[in-house]
Design a protein around this motif. Structure first.
Motif, mmCIF file in Angstrom:
data_model
loop_
_atom_site.group_PDB
_atom_site.id
_atom_site.type_symbol
_atom_site.label_atom_id
_atom_site.label_comp_id
_atom_site.label_asym_id
_atom_site.label_seq_id
_atom_site.Cartn_x
_atom_site.Cartn_y
_atom_site.Cartn_z
ATOM 1 N N VAL A 100 2.904 33.811 -7.531
ATOM 2 C CA VAL A 100 3.664 32.575 -7.331
ATOM 3 C C VAL A 100 5.104 32.819 -7.765
ATOM 4 C CG1 VAL A 100 3.850 30.162 -7.973
ATOM 5 C CG2 VAL A 100 1.611 31.225 -7.811
ATOM 6 N N PRO A 101 6.082 32.561 -6.889
ATOM 7 C CA PRO A 101 7.463 32.792 -7.303
ATOM 8 C C PRO A 101 7.856 31.819 -8.412
ATOM 9 C CG PRO A 101 7.389 31.757 -5.132
ATOM 10 C CD PRO A 101 5.979 32.062 -5.515
ATOM 11 N N SER A 102 8.494 32.331 -9.445
ATOM 12 C CA SER A 102 8.943 31.440 -10.514
ATOM 13 C C SER A 102 10.115 32.076 -11.220
ATOM 14 C CB SER A 102 7.816 31.161 -11.504
ATOM 15 O OG SER A 102 7.743 32.200 -12.447
ATOM 16 N N ARG A 103 10.751 31.271 -12.057
ATOM 17 C CA ARG A 103 11.928 31.749 -12.761
ATOM 18 C C ARG A 103 11.534 32.800 -13.793
ATOM 19 N NH1 ARG A 103 14.607 26.852 -15.353
ATOM 20 N NH2 ARG A 103 13.465 25.894 -13.652
ATOM 21 N N TRP A 104 10.270 32.765 -14.213
ATOM 22 C CA TRP A 104 9.837 33.624 -15.314
ATOM 23 C C TRP A 104 9.175 34.900 -14.814
ATOM 24 C CZ3 TRP A 104 11.916 32.126 -19.636
ATOM 25 C CH2 TRP A 104 12.282 30.773 -19.765
ATOM 26 N N ARG A 105 9.499 35.259 -13.581
ATOM 27 C CA ARG A 105 8.833 36.388 -12.959
ATOM 28 C C ARG A 105 8.891 37.657 -13.821
ATOM 29 N NH1 ARG A 105 7.910 36.725 -6.896
ATOM 30 N NH2 ARG A 105 5.922 37.816 -7.041
ATOM 31 N N TRP A 106 10.069 37.913 -14.413
ATOM 32 C CA TRP A 106 10.200 39.151 -15.184
ATOM 33 C C TRP A 106 9.278 39.130 -16.400
ATOM 34 C CZ3 TRP A 106 11.835 39.406 -20.282
ATOM 35 C CH2 TRP A 106 12.353 38.214 -20.814
ATOM 36 N N LEU A 107 9.124 37.922 -16.991
ATOM 37 C CA LEU A 107 8.251 37.812 -18.156
ATOM 38 C C LEU A 107 6.798 38.040 -17.748
ATOM 39 C CD1 LEU A 107 8.821 37.333 -21.078
ATOM 40 C CD2 LEU A 107 8.331 34.922 -20.762
ATOM 41 N N VAL B 144 -0.415 25.578 -12.050
ATOM 42 C CA VAL B 144 0.163 26.914 -11.933
ATOM 43 C C VAL B 144 1.030 27.228 -13.154
ATOM 44 C CG1 VAL B 144 1.818 28.313 -10.641
ATOM 45 C CG2 VAL B 144 0.054 27.032 -9.433
ATOM 46 N N ALA B 145 1.806 26.222 -13.610
ATOM 47 C CA ALA B 145 2.671 26.453 -14.764
ATOM 48 C C ALA B 145 1.838 26.783 -15.993
ATOM 49 C CB ALA B 145 3.535 25.216 -15.014
ATOM 50 N N VAL B 146 0.766 26.019 -16.195
ATOM 51 C CA VAL B 146 -0.100 26.276 -17.356
ATOM 52 C C VAL B 146 -0.709 27.672 -17.236
ATOM 53 C CG1 VAL B 146 -2.227 25.587 -18.500
ATOM 54 C CG2 VAL B 146 -0.588 23.856 -17.790
ATOM 55 N N GLY B 147 -1.158 27.993 -16.022
ATOM 56 C CA GLY B 147 -1.756 29.318 -15.805
ATOM 57 C C GLY B 147 -0.774 30.426 -16.109
ATOM 58 N N THR B 148 0.460 30.263 -15.629
ATOM 59 C CA THR B 148 1.470 31.293 -15.880
ATOM 60 C C THR B 148 1.732 31.448 -17.368
ATOM 61 O OG1 THR B 148 2.461 30.584 -13.822
ATOM 62 C CG2 THR B 148 3.746 32.081 -15.174
ATOM 63 N N LEU B 149 1.773 30.310 -18.048
ATOM 64 C CA LEU B 149 1.983 30.336 -19.496
ATOM 65 C C LEU B 149 0.854 31.099 -20.179
ATOM 66 C CD1 LEU B 149 4.428 28.958 -20.692
ATOM 67 C CD2 LEU B 149 2.921 27.200 -21.602
ATOM 68 N N LEU B 150 -0.388 30.820 -19.736
ATOM 69 C CA LEU B 150 -1.552 31.520 -20.289
ATOM 70 C C LEU B 150 -1.440 33.016 -20.031
ATOM 71 C CD1 LEU B 150 -4.671 29.303 -19.526
ATOM 72 C CD2 LEU B 150 -3.832 30.072 -21.742
ATOM 73 N N LEU B 151 -1.024 33.351 -18.817
ATOM 74 C CA LEU B 151 -0.894 34.767 -18.457
ATOM 75 C C LEU B 151 0.081 35.470 -19.405
ATOM 76 C CD1 LEU B 151 -0.320 36.035 -14.834
ATOM 77 C CD2 LEU B 151 0.937 36.991 -16.712
ATOM 78 N N ILE B 152 1.234 34.822 -19.610
ATOM 79 C CA ILE B 152 2.238 35.436 -20.475
ATOM 80 C C ILE B 152 1.710 35.551 -21.907
ATOM 81 C CG2 ILE B 152 4.548 35.120 -21.445
ATOM 82 C CD1 ILE B 152 5.286 33.791 -18.755
ATOM 83 N N ARG C 101 1.669 19.965 -4.469
ATOM 84 C CA ARG C 101 1.543 18.691 -5.174
ATOM 85 C C ARG C 101 1.809 18.890 -6.660
ATOM 86 N NH1 ARG C 101 -4.296 17.429 -3.285
ATOM 87 N NH2 ARG C 101 -4.217 19.687 -3.270
ATOM 88 N N PRO C 102 2.253 17.807 -7.352
ATOM 89 C CA PRO C 102 2.602 17.938 -8.767
ATOM 90 C C PRO C 102 1.441 18.511 -9.586
ATOM 91 C CG PRO C 102 3.012 15.706 -7.985
ATOM 92 C CD PRO C 102 2.555 16.490 -6.818
ATOM 93 N N PHE C 103 0.205 18.046 -9.265
ATOM 94 C CA PHE C 103 -0.939 18.509 -10.039
ATOM 95 C C PHE C 103 -1.075 20.032 -9.939
ATOM 96 C CE2 PHE C 103 -5.486 19.604 -10.098
ATOM 97 C CZ PHE C 103 -5.753 19.277 -11.413
ATOM 98 N N THR C 104 -0.959 20.544 -8.708
ATOM 99 C CA THR C 104 -1.063 21.996 -8.507
ATOM 100 C C THR C 104 0.030 22.720 -9.268
ATOM 101 O OG1 THR C 104 -1.595 21.305 -6.281
ATOM 102 C CG2 THR C 104 -1.528 23.660 -6.700
ATOM 103 N N ARG C 105 1.232 22.107 -9.233
ATOM 104 C CA ARG C 105 2.340 22.793 -9.898
ATOM 105 C C ARG C 105 2.124 22.881 -11.399
ATOM 106 N NH1 ARG C 105 7.330 19.679 -7.846
ATOM 107 N NH2 ARG C 105 8.460 20.910 -9.374
ATOM 108 N N ILE C 106 1.608 21.801 -11.972
ATOM 109 C CA ILE C 106 1.333 21.836 -13.417
ATOM 110 C C ILE C 106 0.282 22.891 -13.715
ATOM 111 C CG2 ILE C 106 0.333 20.530 -15.328
ATOM 112 C CD1 ILE C 106 1.664 18.044 -14.090
#
Lengths: 373, 305
Positions: free
Chosen positions: A181-188, B13-21, B6-11
Motif C-alpha cells: 500500500v503506498p504511504s508516506r512511511w514507505r521507507w520505514l 491499513v494504517a493500524v496494520g502498517t503501524l503493527l508491521l513497523i 473507505r475510511p474504515f479500510t484506511r484505518i
C-alpha cells in the motif's frame, strides 16, 4: 613451433585472439566463468562427495590411535534402525495400530470408488508421518530405535519445518500486502522488513531469549498486564517449542514478505480495475487474481524457507542450547555437537541424512512448480 | 485511477502498517533500551520500560569483559575480504551469463542456483577435516603453498599446515556460500544494461576487454554495490562455521563472540544487549543507506530463482 605442420586456414586462431586481447564471446564467457566454477567445485561440490565418502568411515579425532578406516553402512544402520531394534507387540499397539486401521479403511474406501486414489495416498503418507512421530521417532520409555537422539532431532526438525514455514507464510503474506500500500512511511516499512532479515540469526535468538525471559521479559510483562498467566517460556518443553517457532517466524517472515511483495508488484493493476468494474468484491479480487498470480513468488518463498528450516541451528542454539533437555535439539545442533565430540564419521552420516532431506524437498517443490504450470 | 478506499479500510491499513513497523523494529528497540539500563534495574519486577537512569557503563563493560574490539576487527576483515573476492568472481560470471552469447548459457545458471540450496551444515565436517590438515588431494597442496607463503594470517601450530583459527577458514567458505546468490543478482543486473552501449563501443574500435573495463564496469557499479551488501551481510551474520572453525578467543567473530558473554548460569543481559547493539550497528547503517538497493537485490535473487 618448428614441428607443427601447416594447418588448415582458421580465420582467428583461438590462442591468437586470446593473446591479442580480443577473444570471441564464447571464449571470453568461459574464461570469466572459470573462477566461479573452480570455487563452487572445490568448496561446494567436492565437500558433498567428501562427506558421503567420510560417512562410510570410522574416524574419531579423540581416538587418534584408532585412525580412520572403512566401516561401510554401520553409521546408517546405527542412525536409522540399529542392531538392537526390537519389534515387540507393545511397540506395534497403540497409535500405530490405530493408524494402520485408518489406512486400511482409507484404501477400502478408495478401492470402492468413494475416494480418489491420490487423496488416499496423501492421507496414508500423512498418517504414517503422524503415527511415526507419535510412536516411532520419539524415544519412548523403551525406545525401539537405536539412536533415539537422531530420531528426536529428526522429529523436532520436522515440527520446526512445518510450524515455521506455515507461520512465516501466514505472517509474511499480510506483511507483503501492507507493504504494497503506498504511504508516506514507505521507507520505514522497508526498514522494518529489512531488519529481521539482516539481523544475525544467533543474535535474534539471544534477543528473543531476553524478550521471552519468564520473570523480567517484556512479553511476560505484557501478558501479565492483560491478565494472562505467563508461562515459563524456555524452561518447559512445550512453551519452548512455541517460543522458538515464534522467534524463527519473526526472523524469516520479513524475507517471505519481501519476496511476496516483489510478486505483488509484478501484477498488472489493470486486472484489478477490470475486476472492480465487473463488480468483484475485495475478497474475490484477492482470491481470484492476487493468489493465482502470486503462485510463483509463493513457491520461491516456500522453497527458500523450507530449505533454511531444515538447517535450523542458530536460533534454538542461542535460545536454549537445544534444551530444555533435548527438546529443541534440531538435526543441525546434533550434527554440530557430534562434530564437536570429534566423531567425524558419524557427523558425516548425519550430514548426509540432512542433505538427502533437503534434496528430496527441493525435488518435490520443483515438481510441484513445473507440473502445474 | 482507483477510487479512494473507505475510511474504515484506511484505518485498518494504517493500524496494520503501524503493527508491521512495530513488529520489525520493536525487538531491536527493546534491546537498545535494555542496554541503557543497569543490571539492578533489569532484575526489578515489575519491569521498567524506559531506563530510569540511562547509563553507558554496559558499553564499557562490553569491551572490558571480552576483546570485543578484536571480534569487530575479525568480522570486518573476514566479511570485507569475502565480499571483495566474491563480488569479483560473481561479476565475471554474471557478465558472462547475462550478456555474452555463449553455449550452455541456459544450463549453467540453474546449476549455480541449485548450489545455493546446499545446506552449509553439510560443509561442516569435510571443511573441518580439510582445515585441520587432513590429506585431501589438491586442497592440501594449496594449503601447503599458502602456508609456505606465510598466508595463514595467524596459524595455531598443531604441527603442519592448519587453517583452523585463521581468517582463511572463514573467508573461503563464505565466498562459496554467497557466490550463487551474488551471481544470480549480477546476472539479472547485467541483463538490464542496454546492449547498444556495448555495440557502440565495439563499433568505435574497442576490444572486448576494453569495452568491459571502460564502458561496462562504470555502469554496473550499482549492481555491484547491491551484491556486495548482500554478501557482506551474509558473511557478517554467519555463525555455524565461525563457531566451529575459529575457536580461539582472539579469532572469534562478532556473532560468536556475543554468545560468549553468558556464563553457565549468569546472563548479564544489559551487557549482552549492549554488545548486540554494537554488533548490528553496521548492518542497520547499511539498511538505512541502501534499503531500496538491498530489496531490489534480494527480490532479483528470489523471484528468478
Amino acid at each position: 613451433m618448428a614441428t607443427t605442420a601447416p594447418t588448415a586456414y582458421r580465420p582467428a586462431g583461438f590462442w591468437r585472439r586470446l593473446r591479442q586481447g580480443n577473444p570471441s564471446e564464447a571464449q571470453l564467457g568461459f574464461l570469466m566463468l572459470i573462477p566461479a566454477a573452480l570455487v563452487l567445485l572445490v568448496v561446494m561440490f567436492w565437500p558433498i562427495v567428501q562427506v558421503v565418502w567420510q560417512s562410510f568411515h570410522f574416524e574419531r579425532l579423540n581416538l587418534p590411535a584408532e585412525g580412520r578406516y572403512w566401516i561401510g553402512l554401520t553409521h546408517y544402520q546405527r542412525m536409522l534402525g540399529g542392531s538392537e531394534m526390537t519389534w515387540s507387540l507393545s511397540n506395534l499397539l497403540g497409535w500405530r495400530l490405530l493408524a494402520l486401521a485408518l489406512v486400511v479403511a482409507l484404501w477400502i474406501g478408495a478401492l470402492r470408488g468413494g475416494l480418489h486414489r491420490r487423496t488416499a495416498l496423501w492421507w496414508t503418507l500423512g498418517l504414517l508421518v503422524v503415527a511415526g512421530v507419535l510412536m516411532g521417532f520419539h524415544p519412548g520409555e523403551d525406545g525401539r530405535w537405536n539412536d533415539t537422539r537422531f530420531w528426536n532431532s529428526f522429529s523436532i526438525t520436522l515440527v520446526i519445518i512445518v510450524a515455521s514455514v506455515a507461520g512465516s507464510f501466514l505472517v509474511g503474506l499480510p506483511l507483503a500486502l501492507l507493504a504494497n500500500v503506498p504511504s508516506r512511511w514507505r521507507w520505514l516499512v522497508r526498514v522494518a522488513l529489512l531488519i529481521p532479515w539482516a539481523m544475525p540469526r544467533v543474535l535474534v535468538g539471544v534477543m528473543f531469549a531476553w524478550l521471552f525471559n519468564s520473570t523480567n521479559g517484556v512479553i511476560n510483562d505484557v501478558l501479565r498486564r492483560i491478565g494472562i498467566e505467563a508461562p515459563l517460556w524456555l524452561a518447559r518443553s512445550d512453551p519452548a517449542v512455541w517460543a522458538t517457532n515464534i522467534t524463527i517466524v519473526w526472523a524469516t517472515s520479513a524475507f517471505v514478505g519481501l519476496i511476496l511483495l516483489a510478486g505483488l508488484q509484478s501484477i498488472d493493476t489493470s486486472l484489478y480495475e477490470a475486476a472492480e468494474v465487473d463488480g468483484a468484491s475485495a475478497f474475490q479480487r484477492f482470491v481470484r487474481i492476487t493468489l493465482p498470480l502470486l503462485r510463483p513468488a509463493i513457491a520461491v518463498a516456500l522453497i527458500f524457507r523450507t530449505l533454511t528450516a531444515i538447517q535450523t541451528f542458530d536460533i534454538p542454539f542461542a535460545m536454549t542450547r537445544g534444551g530444555p533437555g533435548r527438546t529443541l535439539e534440531t538435526l543441525g545442533i546434533y550434527i554440530t555437537s557430534t562434530t564437536n565430540n570429534l566423531n567425524l564419521g558419524y557427523a558425516a552420516a548425519l550430514s548426509v541424512a540432512l542433505f538427502l532431506m533437503s534434496l528430496a524437498i527441493t525435488v518435490l517443490y520443483l515438481r510441484w512448480i513445473y507440473t502445474e504450470d | 485511477m482507483r477510487r479512494r478506499a473507505r475510511p474504515f479500510t484506511r484505518i485498518l491499513v494504517a493500524v496494520g502498517t503501524l503493527l508491521l513497523i512495530a513488529n520489525g523494529t520493536f525487538p531491536l528497540v527493546w534491546i537498545i533500551l535494555t542496554s541503557l539500563k543497569d543490571e539492578n534495574e533489569l532484575i526489578r519486577t515489575p519491569i521498567t520500560y524506559l531506563p530510569a537512569d540511562p547509563t553507558f557503563s554496559n558499553y564499557v563493560q562490553v569491551f572490558e569483559q571480552l576483546p570485543f574490539a578484536r571480534f569487530m576487527l575479525n568480522s570486518a576483515i573476514v566479511s570485507v575480504s569475502a565480499t571483495i573476492v566474491c563480488v569479483v568472481i560473481a561479476a565475471l560470471a554474471g557478465y558472462a551469463l547475462g550478456r555474452l552469447n555463449m553455449p550452455f548459457r541456459r544450463g549453467i545458471l540453474p546449476a549455480i542456483v541449485i548450489t545455493s540450496m546446499f545446506p552449509a551444515l553439510v560443509l561442516l565436517v569435510p571443511l573441518y577435516r580439510v582445515f585441520l590438515g587432513a590429506e585431501i588431494p589438491v586442497i592440501t597442496q594449496v594449503a601447503n603453498v599458502l602456508h609456505a607463503l606465510g598466508m595463514t594470517f595467524m596459524p595455531v601450530d598443531l604441527g603442519g599446515p592448519n587453517l583452523l583459527n585463521t581468517y582463511w577458514a572463514l573467508i573461503i567458505p563464505y565466498v562459496a556460500l554467497s557466490l550463487p546468490i551474488a551471481t544470480l543478482i549480477l546476472t539479472s543486473f547485467f541483463q538490464l544494461i542496454p546492449k547498444d552501449l556495448e555495440s557502440a563501443a565495439l563499433v568505435d574500435g574497442c576490444t572486448r576487454v576494453q569495452t568491459l573495463v571502460r564502458v561496462i564496469a562504470p555502469v554496473s557499479a550499482p549492481g555491484i554495490v547491491t551484491a556486495g551488501i548482500i554478501i557482506f551481510v551474509n558473511s557478517w551474520n554467519e555463525f555455524l562455521l565461525a563457531l566451529n572453525f575459529n575457536t580461539s578467543m582472539s579469532m572469534r567473530t562478532v556473532p560468536v563472540g556475543i554468545t560468549m558473554y553468558q556464563g553457565e548460569f549468569a546472563f548479564p543481559w544489559a551487557v549482552i544487549s549492549a554488545a548486540i547493539t554494537i554488533g548490528v550497528l553496521p548492518l542497520v547503517v547499511l539498511i538505512l543507506m541502501f534499503q531500496q538497493k538491498i530489496i531490489a537485490g534480494l527480490t532479483a535473487g528470489g523471484v528468478k530463482g
